[in-house]
Design a protein around this motif. Sequence first.
Motif, PDB file in Angstrom:
ATOM      1  N   UNK A  51      47.318 -29.265  41.177  1.00 29.71           N
ATOM      2  CA  UNK A  51      46.630 -30.334  40.467  1.00 29.71           C
ATOM      3  C   UNK A  51      45.155 -30.403  40.864  1.00 29.71           C
ATOM      4  N   UNK A  52      44.865 -30.310  42.150  1.00 29.56           N
ATOM      5  CA  UNK A  52      43.481 -30.372  42.600  1.00 29.56           C
ATOM      6  C   UNK A  52      42.656 -29.219  42.031  1.00 29.56           C
ATOM      7  N   UNK A  53      43.254 -28.037  41.964  1.00 32.03           N
ATOM      8  CA  UNK A  53      42.552 -26.881  41.398  1.00 32.03           C
ATOM      9  C   UNK A  53      42.282 -27.084  39.915  1.00 32.03           C
ATOM     10  N   UNK A  54      43.289 -27.560  39.181  1.00 35.15           N
ATOM     11  CA  UNK A  54      43.136 -27.764  37.741  1.00 35.15           C
ATOM     12  C   UNK A  54      42.164 -28.901  37.445  1.00 35.15           C
ATOM     13  N   UNK A  55      42.115 -29.892  38.309  1.00 40.59           N
ATOM     14  CA  UNK A  55      41.120 -30.955  38.161  1.00 40.59           C
ATOM     15  C   UNK A  55      39.718 -30.370  38.336  1.00 40.59           C
TER      16      UNK A  55
END
Length: 267
Positions: A51-55
């Motif tokens: 999630x952090x990467x995609x954000x």
Amino acid sequence: MAGSEKDPEYLSTLERGLSVLRAFDATRPEMALSEVAVATGLSPAVARRCLNTLVALGYIRQDGRRFLLTPEVLAFGSAYLSSMNIETIAVPPLQALGQATGDSVSLAVRSGREILYVCHIPSNRRIRLGAGVGTRFPLNATSMGKVIIAFQGDAAIDAYLAGGPLPRLTERTITDPDSFRARLQTIRERRYDSALDELDYGIVSVAVPLFDVAGHVVGAINCSTSTTRISQDELVRTRLPLLAEAAGTIASELRRFPQLARSLSGS
């Protein structure tokens, strides 16, 4: 794919990231970290990193403790449609078919145990069960799904039936394996399928297969409408010649754009 993870060229991290993107749908438009972990089967720690990467990449937005997709994900679908010349190959004949009949007209491919809409021309009439590019439905409940697997051969049928029970969407959905096989044999003989109240009540459709230059089935196209407009027999009688003409036109175009045929057959 567990076997693929043993391939040194296979990136399991990419698989996990894509699974996070695919977890969002109409029933889960936004989720907390714990919900994403449950939906994907990932550990909370791995889900959080994805999630952090995609954000950071702009594909997911964080709103407090909730996560949701951003419009950036549409770039993937747009890239496919433009690179495969869908607008040039499939849209014109399907639009003409829709204008001639007033039906919703679609092109779909098989995606696992479902069909995936690649092109959809909606009618101006309201149908309770909406569809669009990217929509998925259970293969056994649709005329296009049955047409596709009927011409994929006995091995494909055996593997599909061995993959689990057939989902029931209405009382008319075929869920018995023997009845399903019999229906597919009929489809092979007459080269079309028509579904009445199998996907949802009040919907009738008729579909024909779409073949590439080598004679391999790569998808199907259909006309779909409300049972309040037309009977199943009348739909089949009047739409089949038009569907056959549209399928022939698209098949001819696939000879000019073989990359699309290869793409569809690999779905």
